[in-house]
Design a protein around this motif. Structure first.
Motif, PDB file in Angstrom:
ATOM      1  N   ALA A  39      17.678  59.050   7.981  1.00  0.00           N
ATOM      2  CA  ALA A  39      17.229  57.652   8.564  1.00  0.00           C
ATOM      3  C   ALA A  39      16.174  56.892   8.271  1.00  0.00           C
ATOM      4  O   ALA A  39      15.931  55.927   7.537  1.00  0.00           O
ATOM      5  CB  ALA A  39      16.482  58.231  10.404  1.00  0.00           C
ATOM      6  N   ARG A  40      15.235  57.623   7.133  1.00  0.00           N
ATOM      7  CA  ARG A  40      14.008  57.501   6.522  1.00  0.00           C
ATOM      8  C   ARG A  40      14.605  56.589   5.593  1.00  0.00           C
ATOM      9  O   ARG A  40      14.237  55.704   4.370  1.00  0.00           O
ATOM     10  CB  ARG A  40      12.877  58.170   6.017  1.00  0.00           C
ATOM     11  N   ASN A  41      15.981  57.513   4.636  1.00  0.00           N
ATOM     12  CA  ASN A  41      16.969  56.666   3.648  1.00  0.00           C
ATOM     13  C   ASN A  41      17.686  55.194   3.914  1.00  0.00           C
ATOM     14  O   ASN A  41      17.367  54.627   3.160  1.00  0.00           O
ATOM     15  CB  ASN A  41      18.111  58.039   3.065  1.00  0.00           C
ATOM     16  N   LEU A  79      17.530  48.499   5.583  1.00  0.00           N
ATOM     17  CA  LEU A  79      18.089  47.721   6.928  1.00  0.00           C
ATOM     18  C   LEU A  79      16.149  46.558   6.837  1.00  0.00           C
ATOM     19  O   LEU A  79      17.067  45.679   7.242  1.00  0.00           O
ATOM     20  CB  LEU A  79      17.975  48.762   7.799  1.00  0.00           C
ATOM     21  N   LEU A  80      15.776  47.191   6.910  1.00  0.00           N
ATOM     22  CA  LEU A  80      14.882  46.086   7.633  1.00  0.00           C
ATOM     23  C   LEU A  80      14.667  44.877   6.972  1.00  0.00           C
ATOM     24  O   LEU A  80      14.590  44.331   7.388  1.00  0.00           O
ATOM     25  CB  LEU A  80      12.721  47.148   7.167  1.00  0.00           C
ATOM     26  N   VAL A 126      25.563  44.125   6.239  1.00  0.00           N
ATOM     27  CA  VAL A 126      26.342  45.110   6.354  1.00  0.00           C
ATOM     28  C   VAL A 126      25.630  45.848   5.096  1.00  0.00           C
ATOM     29  O   VAL A 126      24.819  45.227   4.096  1.00  0.00           O
ATOM     30  CB  VAL A 126      27.641  45.233   5.535  1.00  0.00           C
ATOM     31  N   VAL A 127      25.143  46.902   5.616  1.00  0.00           N
ATOM     32  CA  VAL A 127      24.444  47.931   4.590  1.00  0.00           C
ATOM     33  C   VAL A 127      25.734  48.849   3.736  1.00  0.00           C
ATOM     34  O   VAL A 127      25.973  49.778   5.226  1.00  0.00           O
ATOM     35  CB  VAL A 127      23.281  48.492   5.682  1.00  0.00           C
ATOM     36  N   TYR A 161      30.484  42.323  -2.297  1.00  0.00           N
ATOM     37  CA  TYR A 161      29.759  41.523  -1.614  1.00  0.00           C
ATOM     38  C   TYR A 161      28.699  41.148  -1.430  1.00  0.00           C
ATOM     39  O   TYR A 161      28.368  40.940  -0.175  1.00  0.00           O
ATOM     40  CB  TYR A 161      30.385  42.712   0.124  1.00  0.00           C
ATOM     41  N   ARG A 162      27.849  41.624  -2.244  1.00  0.00           N
ATOM     42  CA  ARG A 162      26.699  41.534  -2.008  1.00  0.00           C
ATOM     43  C   ARG A 162      25.929  42.087  -0.657  1.00  0.00           C
ATOM     44  O   ARG A 162      24.918  41.482   0.274  1.00  0.00           O
ATOM     45  CB  ARG A 162      25.682  39.970  -2.514  1.00  0.00           C
ATOM     46  N   VAL A 163      26.314  42.744  -0.640  1.00  0.00           N
ATOM     47  CA  VAL A 163      25.739  43.741   0.407  1.00  0.00           C
ATOM     48  C   VAL A 163      24.212  45.125  -0.008  1.00  0.00           C
ATOM     49  O   VAL A 163      25.046  46.141  -1.244  1.00  0.00           O
ATOM     50  CB  VAL A 163      26.385  44.715   1.833  1.00  0.00           C
ATOM     51  N   PRO A 164      23.685  45.568   0.519  1.00  0.00           N
ATOM     52  CA  PRO A 164      22.199  46.476   0.224  1.00  0.00           C
ATOM     53  C   PRO A 164      23.027  48.081   0.053  1.00  0.00           C
ATOM     54  O   PRO A 164      24.447  48.270   0.813  1.00  0.00           O
ATOM     55  CB  PRO A 164      21.595  47.056   0.943  1.00  0.00           C
ATOM     56  N   LEU A 165      22.986  49.018  -0.734  1.00  0.00           N
ATOM     57  CA  LEU A 165      23.461  50.220  -1.156  1.00  0.00           C
ATOM     58  C   LEU A 165      22.630  51.271  -0.835  1.00  0.00           C
ATOM     59  O   LEU A 165      21.384  51.327  -1.625  1.00  0.00           O
ATOM     60  CB  LEU A 165      24.076  50.441  -2.404  1.00  0.00           C
ATOM     61  N   LEU A 166      23.546  51.662  -0.458  1.00  0.00           N
ATOM     62  CA  LEU A 166      21.820  53.019  -0.385  1.00  0.00           C
ATOM     63  C   LEU A 166      23.972  54.395  -1.011  1.00  0.00           C
ATOM     64  O   LEU A 166      24.759  54.553  -0.536  1.00  0.00           O
ATOM     65  CB  LEU A 166      22.251  54.042   0.948  1.00  0.00           C
ATOM     66  N   PRO A 167      23.012  54.698  -2.357  1.00  0.00           N
ATOM     67  CA  PRO A 167      24.030  55.254  -2.835  1.00  0.00           C
ATOM     68  C   PRO A 167      24.965  57.054  -2.301  1.00  0.00           C
ATOM     69  O   PRO A 167      25.842  57.002  -2.053  1.00  0.00           O
ATOM     70  CB  PRO A 167      23.780  55.499  -4.372  1.00  0.00           C
ATOM     71  N   PHE A 168      23.872  58.132  -1.774  1.00  0.00           N
ATOM     72  CA  PHE A 168      24.032  59.301  -1.442  1.00  0.00           C
ATOM     73  C   PHE A 168      23.341  58.799   0.360  1.00  0.00           C
ATOM     74  O   PHE A 168      21.899  58.899  -0.111  1.00  0.00           O
ATOM     75  CB  PHE A 168      23.450  60.608  -2.271  1.00  0.00           C
TER      76      PHE A 168
END
Length: 185
Positions: A172-174, A179-180, A107-108, A137-144
């Motif tokens: 998408a670039r954010n 994701l990568l 999950v992201v 859940y130790r998942v990557p977060l994009l705050p905004f």
């Protein structure tokens, strides 16, 4: 039949690409970016305009049926704009992220914030939801999600809520750097 592993972009109008032409949502640009980077994944847009976190919970079975490798979760904006109880939104978001993680899916988490007229206390609690879940859940977060898009000329539609096609390219670039690391080349 497309055998590529699936990346699901799961959310509301910001994921759906509301107000843009077909092929101009951020998941469409994410597909192009992944292709350009040599990643052989199929991006599926599961954004539905107007969806709340409760709608997201109700759609979990259909998302899991896609057997996704990764799900980018973007919900909460409609809850906040409708002034729904933070506790209810948190419970729903917890169920979404927890259920996906329990299924073995990566999950992201993509956060969003609210206009200042919602008041600093409500906004802080709202924003904290994403950080709490990312930690739990130790998942990557994009705050905004709309970082570098919101308030930038040509990047937002006249409604000041939804990204333009150009804005969705930036979104998408954010998402891409979070994701990568979860994908295999």
């Amino acid at each position: 039949m497309d055998k590529r592993p699936v990346v699901v972009c799961f959310g509301d109008s910001l994921t759906a690409g509301y107000g843009t032409d077909l092929g101009q949502s951020y998941p469409d640009y994410l597909q192009k970016d992944l292709n350009a980077e040599g990643y052989n994944y199929r991006v599926v847009n599961e954004g539905i305009s107007g969806n709340t976190t409760k709608d997201g919970v109700n759609r979990l079975d259909s998302i899991l049926a896609l057997k996704p490798a990764v799900v980018v979760v973007e919900f909460g904006g409609n809850d906040g704009l409708r002034g729904l109880r933070i506790d209810d939104s948190r419970t729903n978001m917890d169920k979404i992220v927890g259920t996906l993680k329990a299924s073995g899916t990566k999950v992201v988490l993509a956060g969003i914030t609210l206009p200042p007229d919602y008041g600093p206390d409500y906004i802080k609690q709202f924003n904290d939801t994403y950080a709490m879940l990312a930690t739990k859940y130790r998942v990557p977060l994009l705050p905004f999600l709309l970082n570098g898009v919101f308030g930038v000329d040509g990047m937002m539609q006249a409604d000041k809520t939804h990204a333009t096609s150009k804005g969705n390219e930036v979104v998408a670039r954010n998402v891409l750097p979070l994701l990568l690391p979860l994908l295999k080349k």
